[in-house]
Enzyme design. Sequence first.
Site, mmCIF file in Angstrom:
data_model
loop_
_atom_site.group_PDB
_atom_site.id
_atom_site.type_symbol
_atom_site.label_atom_id
_atom_site.label_comp_id
_atom_site.label_asym_id
_atom_site.label_seq_id
_atom_site.Cartn_x
_atom_site.Cartn_y
_atom_site.Cartn_z
ATOM 1 N N LYS A 203 34.446 -76.027 -36.030
ATOM 2 C CA LYS A 203 33.003 -76.139 -35.727
ATOM 3 C C LYS A 203 32.664 -74.967 -34.812
ATOM 4 O O LYS A 203 33.129 -74.890 -33.685
ATOM 5 C CB LYS A 203 32.731 -77.479 -35.029
ATOM 6 C CG LYS A 203 31.336 -78.035 -35.229
ATOM 7 C CD LYS A 203 30.207 -77.200 -34.657
ATOM 8 C CE LYS A 203 29.997 -77.433 -33.169
ATOM 9 N NZ LYS A 203 28.967 -76.519 -32.611
ATOM 10 N N GLU A 278 40.492 -75.215 -23.427
ATOM 11 C CA GLU A 278 40.415 -73.955 -22.682
ATOM 12 C C GLU A 278 39.016 -73.918 -22.100
ATOM 13 O O GLU A 278 38.036 -73.781 -22.835
ATOM 14 C CB GLU A 278 40.689 -72.792 -23.655
ATOM 15 C CG GLU A 278 41.226 -71.566 -22.954
ATOM 16 C CD GLU A 278 40.139 -70.565 -22.695
ATOM 17 O OE1 GLU A 278 39.569 -70.616 -21.580
ATOM 18 O OE2 GLU A 278 39.850 -69.756 -23.580
ATOM 19 N N CYS A 312 35.296 -66.682 -19.623
ATOM 20 C CA CYS A 312 35.785 -67.777 -18.786
ATOM 21 C C CYS A 312 36.717 -67.246 -17.704
ATOM 22 O O CYS A 312 36.875 -67.852 -16.655
ATOM 23 C CB CYS A 312 36.462 -68.832 -19.639
ATOM 24 S SG CYS A 312 37.628 -68.117 -20.790
ATOM 25 N N GLU A 409 30.755 -71.864 -11.874
ATOM 26 C CA GLU A 409 30.919 -70.815 -12.872
ATOM 27 C C GLU A 409 29.526 -70.383 -13.332
ATOM 28 O O GLU A 409 28.722 -71.210 -13.763
ATOM 29 C CB GLU A 409 31.706 -71.344 -14.071
ATOM 30 C CG GLU A 409 31.928 -70.273 -15.111
ATOM 31 C CD GLU A 409 32.749 -70.736 -16.304
ATOM 32 O OE1 GLU A 409 32.513 -71.856 -16.785
ATOM 33 O OE2 GLU A 409 33.624 -69.979 -16.751
#
Length: 508
Positions: A203, A278, A312, A409
């Site tokens: 996906k 992750e 990331c 973040e």
Amino acid sequence: MNVHVDIPSIKPLIGDKLANWLATPRPMLIDGKWTPAQSGKTFAVYDPATGEKIADVAEGDAADIELAVRAARKAFESGPWPSMTPSQRGRLIHKLGDLVLEHADELATLEAIDNGKPKHVARAADVTLSADMFHYMSGWPTKIEGKTIPISALAAPGNQFFSATRPEPVGVVGQIIPWNFPLLMAAWKLGPALATGCTIVLKVAEETPLSALRLGELILEAGIPPGVVNIVTGFGETAGAALAAHPDVDKIAFTGSTEVGRLIVKAAAGNLKKVSLELGGKSPNIILADADLDLAIQGATAAVFFNHGQCCNAGSRLFVHRSIFDRVVEGIAAEAAKIKLGHGLDSATDMGPLVSQVQYDRVTNLLASGHNEGARAVCGGTGVGGKGYFVRPTIFTNTNPSMRVVSEEIFGPVLVASPFDEVNCALVAEANNSIYGLAAGIWSNNTAKAQALANRLRAGTVWVNCYHVFDAALPFGGYKQSGWGREMGQAVLSNYLETKAITTRLPV
Ligand code: ADP
């Protein structure tokens, strides 16, 4: 800094072939066939540099996930895939890597118009690393070995046993990927799943579905059998959630936000599917007093601003020895000033827009919080405004750990910088002061000192005198809330394998 943003009309720049490909709604790859959504719905995909629509793609949801999972199950249980030799499987994966390279220009163009990143960067990084991943993984099917194990099981006198382990594919795998490296994230996920003999429902992110759909065509061209890779385009809350919860999916692999990672874990609990994650990061980048300053300044700039900060593993928390703090911050600000913002198809562009309005709003809200909480913007500090989702490269100083810009973040081109006095427990504690533990950087000419510091950082990757060095052979993943398991290298294979122990009584 050059913030002039020239928005080219993309049609003449992408060529007729790609323009025609984009002109019809792109269907999904299910059971080897290009299939519209069961609902008949499509959704629009936008160029983030202009906000203009570039294509329509099928809007897959639970019904399409159902079809894709059935196709993957059928391909796993029967058909050519499970009966192929490891060598045959390896050759198909290698061929896919070759095809990615053959179509590098086209794939890089798709990344530029869909994600917004500069085409030359997509060509050098995303496409090259994607091909490398398939080529590296193509060597593994013939090398996934079990062990013979001497056992001491209680048995009638004279009985002997032969015990061995046999690694087997985990089965039907659901994979959900984000928009920051659309093709590369697909390659990171598909490569090991194919190498281990799994079948897959992928996906892709709703923001950036195009390069994976083109990859799907290359997957068929490589000769990977129908149903082995199924690619569904659709939204997270519908298609993604249905895949994560599906009772006939044996394993789910997710890359994305920590928040959605938590939802994936909950959804996976129904049939206790295996999970690898992750997730996010807020990585410390530490410049010691004895560092090569030019190298460290260039490196720290790339660490945070590469891919517009949408990594990331971005080195977004900078710690600099007080004796060189001002020089380093000024140096990075000078580098930031040279960054040319523009459309990804313009070869002069260094940095494109953020991927979407949602991300633009998130990042600019965080920038506002930095100003409101008393941080000082040495450069940048705002969005550009006008067309597209451009944000100025930003450095904040005068920060403290309670500020949102320091703890959260941001996933944009935003650096927070603070000085330290000594390499001691306080520095290590500060660097490790995050819910995340994905990556870290250290800059020093004393490699033994850097190594000692690297050992104390709670991060899955530590780069010394370099940053963003990725290789298909190197494991990548996070400590703490940055994830479960590793991507790439030999380490990723365990995400996709079960171990069967077979014990045979030997005739006396
Ligand atoms: P980002 O915040 O960077 O957009 P997300 O974690 O929201 O990242 O998205 C990463 C991927 O997860 C995308 O493919 C998205 O569609 C998918 N996703 C989002 N929400 C869900 C959900 N509830 N269940 C499954 N997948 C989801």
